[in-house]
Scaffold this motif. Structure first.
Motif, PDB file in Angstrom:
ATOM      1  N   ALA A 189     -33.126  95.782  74.559  1.00 57.78           N
ATOM      2  CA  ALA A 189     -31.848  96.260  75.049  1.00 57.78           C
ATOM      3  C   ALA A 189     -31.826  97.845  75.047  1.00 57.78           C
ATOM      4  CB  ALA A 189     -30.862  95.841  73.915  1.00 57.78           C
ATOM      5  N   THR A 190     -32.814  98.347  74.359  1.00 56.65           N
ATOM      6  CA  THR A 190     -33.016  99.808  74.243  1.00 56.65           C
ATOM      7  C   THR A 190     -33.799 100.257  75.610  1.00 56.65           C
ATOM      8  OG1 THR A 190     -33.095  99.856  71.959  1.00 56.65           O
ATOM      9  CG2 THR A 190     -33.948 101.821  73.066  1.00 56.65           C
ATOM     10  N   VAL A 191     -34.719  99.776  76.132  1.00 58.12           N
ATOM     11  CA  VAL A 191     -35.246 100.032  77.294  1.00 58.12           C
ATOM     12  C   VAL A 191     -34.301  99.956  78.523  1.00 58.12           C
ATOM     13  CG1 VAL A 191     -37.231  99.432  78.892  1.00 58.12           C
ATOM     14  CG2 VAL A 191     -37.570  99.829  76.538  1.00 58.12           C
ATOM     15  N   LEU A 192     -33.797  98.736  78.479  1.00 61.12           N
ATOM     16  CA  LEU A 192     -32.696  98.440  79.596  1.00 61.12           C
ATOM     17  C   LEU A 192     -31.582  99.483  79.509  1.00 61.12           C
ATOM     18  CD1 LEU A 192     -32.804  94.591  79.467  1.00 61.12           C
ATOM     19  CD2 LEU A 192     -33.869  96.172  81.258  1.00 61.12           C
ATOM     20  N   GLY A 193     -31.035  99.866  78.347  1.00 63.52           N
ATOM     21  CA  GLY A 193     -30.103 100.736  78.212  1.00 63.52           C
ATOM     22  C   GLY A 193     -30.463 102.111  78.712  1.00 63.52           C
ATOM     23  N   TYR A 216     -24.047  99.431  72.807  1.00 64.76           N
ATOM     24  CA  TYR A 216     -25.237  99.406  72.039  1.00 64.76           C
ATOM     25  C   TYR A 216     -25.393  99.756  70.709  1.00 64.76           C
ATOM     26  CZ  TYR A 216     -30.097 100.840  71.063  1.00 64.76           C
ATOM     27  OH  TYR A 216     -31.256 101.222  70.774  1.00 64.76           O
ATOM     28  N   GLY A 217     -24.321 100.848  70.308  1.00 65.84           N
ATOM     29  CA  GLY A 217     -24.531 101.265  68.883  1.00 65.84           C
ATOM     30  C   GLY A 217     -23.822  99.945  68.130  1.00 65.84           C
ATOM     31  N   TRP A 218     -22.842  99.256  68.532  1.00 64.45           N
ATOM     32  CA  TRP A 218     -22.559  98.132  67.825  1.00 64.45           C
ATOM     33  C   TRP A 218     -23.655  96.985  67.681  1.00 64.45           C
ATOM     34  CZ3 TRP A 218     -19.327  97.199  63.860  1.00 64.45           C
ATOM     35  CH2 TRP A 218     -18.464  98.140  63.699  1.00 64.45           C
ATOM     36  N   LEU A 219     -24.230  96.731  68.825  1.00 64.69           N
ATOM     37  CA  LEU A 219     -25.239  95.792  68.693  1.00 64.69           C
ATOM     38  C   LEU A 219     -26.399  96.090  67.445  1.00 64.69           C
ATOM     39  CD1 LEU A 219     -27.013  93.504  70.167  1.00 64.69           C
ATOM     40  CD2 LEU A 219     -28.163  95.185  71.527  1.00 64.69           C
ATOM     41  N   VAL A 220     -27.024  97.600  67.422  1.00 65.03           N
ATOM     42  CA  VAL A 220     -27.640  97.769  66.551  1.00 65.03           C
ATOM     43  C   VAL A 220     -27.054  97.693  64.994  1.00 65.03           C
ATOM     44  CG1 VAL A 220     -29.063  99.774  65.542  1.00 65.03           C
ATOM     45  CG2 VAL A 220     -28.763  99.623  67.835  1.00 65.03           C
ATOM     46  N   VAL A 221     -25.753  97.867  64.798  1.00 65.08           N
ATOM     47  CA  VAL A 221     -25.051  97.747  63.572  1.00 65.08           C
ATOM     48  C   VAL A 221     -24.986  96.199  63.333  1.00 65.08           C
ATOM     49  CG1 VAL A 221     -22.876  97.834  62.444  1.00 65.08           C
ATOM     50  CG2 VAL A 221     -23.533  99.618  63.871  1.00 65.08           C
ATOM     51  N   GLY A 222     -24.798  95.274  64.342  1.00 64.40           N
ATOM     52  CA  GLY A 222     -24.760  93.870  63.952  1.00 64.40           C
ATOM     53  C   GLY A 222     -26.123  93.360  63.643  1.00 64.40           C
ATOM     54  N   VAL A 223     -27.169  93.623  64.650  1.00 66.80           N
ATOM     55  CA  VAL A 223     -28.383  92.762  64.326  1.00 66.80           C
ATOM     56  C   VAL A 223     -29.026  93.620  63.075  1.00 66.80           C
ATOM     57  CG1 VAL A 223     -30.813  92.900  65.160  1.00 66.80           C
ATOM     58  CG2 VAL A 223     -28.657  92.742  66.859  1.00 66.80           C
ATOM     59  N   GLY A 224     -28.582  95.053  62.579  1.00 71.58           N
ATOM     60  CA  GLY A 224     -29.123  95.484  61.390  1.00 71.58           C
ATOM     61  C   GLY A 224     -28.597  94.649  60.159  1.00 71.58           C
ATOM     62  N   ARG A 225     -27.196  94.470  60.237  1.00 70.24           N
ATOM     63  CA  ARG A 225     -26.736  93.564  59.216  1.00 70.24           C
ATOM     64  C   ARG A 225     -27.274  92.304  58.755  1.00 70.24           C
ATOM     65  NH1 ARG A 225     -20.361  95.467  59.868  1.00 70.24           N
ATOM     66  NH2 ARG A 225     -20.409  97.642  59.044  1.00 70.24           N
ATOM     67  N   LEU A 226     -27.641  91.644  60.206  1.00 69.68           N
ATOM     68  CA  LEU A 226     -28.148  90.405  60.147  1.00 69.68           C
ATOM     69  C   LEU A 226     -29.450  90.435  59.574  1.00 69.68           C
ATOM     70  CD1 LEU A 226     -28.323  87.404  61.108  1.00 69.68           C
ATOM     71  CD2 LEU A 226     -28.809  88.005  63.243  1.00 69.68           C
ATOM     72  N   GLN A 227     -30.308  91.405  59.834  1.00 74.22           N
ATOM     73  CA  GLN A 227     -31.709  91.532  59.460  1.00 74.22           C
ATOM     74  C   GLN A 227     -31.633  91.823  57.898  1.00 74.22           C
ATOM     75  OE1 GLN A 227     -34.134  94.441  61.010  1.00 74.22           O
ATOM     76  NE2 GLN A 227     -35.961  93.288  61.188  1.00 74.22           N
ATOM     77  N   LEU A 228     -30.698  92.617  57.490  1.00 73.82           N
ATOM     78  CA  LEU A 228     -30.633  92.605  55.932  1.00 73.82           C
ATOM     79  C   LEU A 228     -30.349  91.504  55.290  1.00 73.82           C
ATOM     80  CD1 LEU A 228     -30.228  94.450  53.606  1.00 73.82           C
ATOM     81  CD2 LEU A 228     -27.884  94.916  54.018  1.00 73.82           C
ATOM     82  N   ALA A 229     -29.343  90.564  55.646  1.00 66.79           N
ATOM     83  CA  ALA A 229     -28.976  89.215  55.108  1.00 66.79           C
ATOM     84  C   ALA A 229     -30.334  88.379  55.364  1.00 66.79           C
ATOM     85  CB  ALA A 229     -27.806  88.450  56.027  1.00 66.79           C
ATOM     86  N   HIS A 262     -36.249 100.373  61.570  1.00 67.21           N
ATOM     87  CA  HIS A 262     -36.944  99.043  61.095  1.00 67.21           C
ATOM     88  C   HIS A 262     -37.164  97.924  62.164  1.00 67.21           C
ATOM     89  CE1 HIS A 262     -37.445  95.321  58.891  1.00 67.21           C
ATOM     90  NE2 HIS A 262     -37.967  96.154  57.781  1.00 67.21           N
ATOM     91  N   LEU A 263     -36.156  97.825  63.184  1.00 72.27           N
ATOM     92  CA  LEU A 263     -36.280  96.922  64.084  1.00 72.27           C
ATOM     93  C   LEU A 263     -37.224  97.221  65.155  1.00 72.27           C
ATOM     94  CD1 LEU A 263     -32.126  96.364  64.586  1.00 72.27           C
ATOM     95  CD2 LEU A 263     -33.869  94.449  64.024  1.00 72.27           C
ATOM     96  N   LEU A 264     -37.421  98.546  65.418  1.00 73.80           N
ATOM     97  CA  LEU A 264     -38.111  99.106  66.645  1.00 73.80           C
ATOM     98  C   LEU A 264     -39.765  98.912  66.258  1.00 73.80           C
ATOM     99  CD1 LEU A 264     -36.416 101.928  68.105  1.00 73.80           C
ATOM    100  CD2 LEU A 264     -36.352  99.750  68.987  1.00 73.80           C
ATOM    101  N   VAL A 305     -39.781  90.119  63.969  1.00 71.83           N
ATOM    102  CA  VAL A 305     -40.311  90.482  65.221  1.00 71.83           C
ATOM    103  C   VAL A 305     -39.312  90.224  66.302  1.00 71.83           C
ATOM    104  CG1 VAL A 305     -42.308  90.112  66.797  1.00 71.83           C
ATOM    105  CG2 VAL A 305     -42.508  90.866  64.322  1.00 71.83           C
ATOM    106  N   ALA A 306     -38.511  89.026  66.110  1.00 72.67           N
ATOM    107  CA  ALA A 306     -37.813  88.572  67.362  1.00 72.67           C
ATOM    108  C   ALA A 306     -36.739  89.325  67.453  1.00 72.67           C
ATOM    109  CB  ALA A 306     -37.513  86.959  66.923  1.00 72.67           C
ATOM    110  N   LEU A 307     -35.878  89.841  66.461  1.00 72.25           N
ATOM    111  CA  LEU A 307     -34.910  90.533  66.470  1.00 72.25           C
ATOM    112  C   LEU A 307     -35.279  91.898  66.916  1.00 72.25           C
ATOM    113  CD1 LEU A 307     -32.822  89.549  63.113  1.00 72.25           C
ATOM    114  CD2 LEU A 307     -32.237  89.255  65.463  1.00 72.25           C
ATOM    115  N   GLY A 308     -36.476  92.446  66.370  1.00 72.39           N
ATOM    116  CA  GLY A 308     -36.527  93.579  66.839  1.00 72.39           C
ATOM    117  C   GLY A 308     -36.997  93.694  68.549  1.00 72.39           C
ATOM    118  N   SER A 309     -37.753  92.884  68.678  1.00 70.06           N
ATOM    119  CA  SER A 309     -37.963  92.678  70.231  1.00 70.06           C
ATOM    120  C   SER A 309     -36.815  92.572  71.126  1.00 70.06           C
ATOM    121  CB  SER A 309     -38.837  91.244  70.587  1.00 70.06           C
ATOM    122  OG  SER A 309     -40.115  91.424  69.981  1.00 70.06           O
ATOM    123  N   ALA A 310     -35.584  91.876  70.745  1.00 73.72           N
ATOM    124  CA  ALA A 310     -34.335  91.807  71.312  1.00 73.72           C
ATOM    125  C   ALA A 310     -33.727  93.415  71.430  1.00 73.72           C
ATOM    126  CB  ALA A 310     -33.554  90.977  70.606  1.00 73.72           C
TER     127      ALA A 310
END
Length: 401
Positions: free
Chosen positions: A122-126, A153-166, A24-26, A113-118
Motif C-alpha cells: 500500500a505504501t508503494v502504490l500510494g 493511508y494514515g488510518w490504514l497504518v493506525v488500524g493495522v498497527g493496532r491489529l498487530q499489537l493485539a 515495525h510493519l515495514l 510478515v503478512a500484515l507488513g507486506s500488505a
C-alpha cells in the motif's frame, strides 16, 4: 503556553506510536522482499506465481525460525520497543519454553510478515499514485484527492498497527504456565513479606516491652546494682532488636545477603528466658526435643511463638511466674506458655473474655503462624481453675500433613 487543539480524527496520525508501528510493519515487509529476491527470484515468473512462491517460501522459513527458542525473545523485545513505545503491554520477552510457545511464535511471524507486506505494498502504490497526482498527469482536479488519500493511508497504518499489537499480546504474551508461575511468585513474595512483618512485630514488641519494664523497675527500686543490671538487660535486648531489624531489612531489599541471613531458632530460647528473668518474671522452662532436630522453618516459627507468649506475659502480668513447656508428642510439636493472671495486667480472673489479650495482633499472628504450618493455636484462661493464662500451640512435625 497555549496548546493547539488537534481534531480527534487527526490525533492518532500525529502520535509517535503510529510511526513506530509503521516501522515495525515495514521491517516485516522488507524481510519478505529480501527472501523473494534471493529465492526463488522473479525472472520468468508471472505475478501470481511470484506471490505464491514468496508466500510458501516465507512461511516455511518463518516456521523454522520460530523453532529457535531465542526467536520469541527477539520478537518480544521488538514488539515492546516499536508497538508499545509509550505504554505497557503484556508482551513476554522470554525464550520459548514449550512447543506451544514455538507454534504461537510461528503464527506471530507469519501474521507479522503478512500484515507488513500488505502495508508495504500500500505504501508503494500510494507513493506512485501520489507522485502522479502531484505531477498533474491525471489532471489538476485529481489533486483534491491527495489529502483524502493521505488520510486514508494514515488510518490504514493506525488500524493495522493496532491489529498487530493485539496479535502480539495474544501470541507473544505469557502462556498459561507462565501466568501461573508469575501468580505463584507474587503469592510467595506476599506471604514472605507478611511473615517478615510478623517477625518484626514480635521482635520489636518484645524489646520494647522488656525495655519499658526494666526502666520502670529501675526507677522504682533505686538500687544501684539493680539499675546496672536493668541497663545491661536493656542494652542486650536493644542489640538483639537491632539485629532482627537489620536482618529483616536485608530480606526486604531482596539483596544477595538475604539468602544467607540466619533466623533465631529454638536453640536461642535460653537467652530469651534469661531476658525475661532479668525483667523480674521467674521462668520455668522444660524443652524436650529428644526425637531429633526440628526443621528450620518449624524451629524459627516456634521461637517466634514462644517469644510472643513471653512478651505477653511480661506485658500483662509483670512479675508473675511463667511456665514454658516444649515437647514432641505423637508426631506433633506442642508449645505451652502459661502465666498467673494478675489484676495489674488488666485480665479479670472471673471474666476471661474481657482480657486485653483476646484480640491483640500478637495472638492473631500466632494463630496465623500455626495455621500456615498446618497446626492450631488456642489462648485464654485455664479451664482447670488454676487462674492461669495459657497459650497452647500444636504444630505437625511434617509440614503439609
Amino acid at each position: 503556553m497555549t496548546k493547539i487543539a488537534v481534531p480527534r480524527i487527526l490525533a492518532p496520525l500525529l502520535a509517535g506510536a503510529t510511526y513506530a508501528r509503521l516501522l515495525h510493519l515495514l521491517v516485516g515487509w522488507i524481510s519478505m522482499g529480501v527472501i523473494l529476491l534471493i529465492y526463488p527470484g522473479t525472472y520468468g515468473l508471472t505475478l501470481s506465481r511470484i506471490v505464491a512462491e514468496a508466500v510458501v517460501t516465507d512461511c516455511v522459513l518463518l516456521v523454522l525460525v520460530a523453532l529457535i527458542p531465542a526467536a520469541r525473545r527477539a520478537e518480544g523485545v521488538q514488539a515492546r520497543l516499536l508497538l508499545v513505545p509509550d505504554c505497557e503491554a503484556d508482551i513476554a520477552a522470554d525464550p520459548s519454553g514449550s512447543w506451544a510457545d514455538r507454534w504461537r511464535t510461528a503464527l506471530w511471524l507469519v501474521g507479522r510478515v503478512a500484515l507488513g507486506s500488505a502495508v508495504g505494498m500500500a505504501t508503494v502504490l500510494g507513493l506512485t499514485d501520489g507522485a502522479h497526482l502531484l505531477t498533474g498527469t491525471q489532471g489538476p482536479r485529481y489533486l483534491l484527492l491527495l489529502p483524502v488519500a493521505l488520510l486514508g493511508y494514515g488510518w490504514l497504518v493506525v488500524g493495522v498497527g493496532r491489529l498487530q499489537l493485539a496479535m502480539a499480546v495474544r501470541l507473544l504474551g505469557p502462556s498459561p504456565a507462565e501466568r501461573l508461575a508469575e501468580a505463584e511468585l507474587r503469592a510467595e513474595r506476599l506471604l514472605e513479606r507478611n511473615r517478615l512483618a510478623r517477625e518484626l512485630h514480635d521482635s520489636i514488641g518484645h524489646a520494647l516491652t522488656v525495655t519499658v519494664l526494666q526502666a520502670g523497675a529501675a526507677r522504682e527500686v533505686g538500687d544501684a546494682a539493680f539499675v546496672a543490671k536493668a541497663l545491661e538487660v536493656i542494652e542486650e535486648t536493644g542489640r538483639q532488636a537491632m539485629e532482627d531489624l537489620e536482618r529483616t531489612l536485608v530480606l526486604l531489599r531482596e539483596s544477595p545477603e538475604g539468602a544467607a541471613t540466619e533466623h533465631p531458632g529454638v536453640d536461642q530460647l535460653p537467652a530469651l528466658f534469661d531476658i525475661a528473668r532479668a525483667a523480674g518474671s521467674p521462668v520455668e522452662a522444660l524443652v524436650d526435643l529428644s526425637e531429633g532436630k526440628l526443621p528450620g522453618v518449624l524451629s524459627r516459627e516456634s521461637y517466634r511463638i514462644v517469644q510472643e507468649g513471653v512478651t505477653n506475659a511480661l506485658k500483662y502480668a509483670p512479675g508473675e511466674p511463667v511456665s514454658i513447656r516444649i515437647a514432641v508428642r505423637g508426631g506433633q510439636l506442642e508449645l505451652r506458655c502459661a502465666n498467673a493472671m494478675s489484676a495489674a495486667g488488666g485480665v479479670a480472673v472471673r471474666n476471661p473474655a474481657a482480657g486485653a489479650r483476646k484480640g491483640g495482633k500478637g495472638l492473631r499472628g500466632i494463630r496465623e503462624r500455626a495455621t500456615l504450618l498446618g497446626g492450631e493455636a488456642t489462648a485464654g484462661a485455664s479451664r482447670d481453675g488454676s487462674e492461669e493464662w495459657v497459650l497452647h500451640v500444636r504444630l505437625p512435625l511434617r509440614l503439609g500433613s
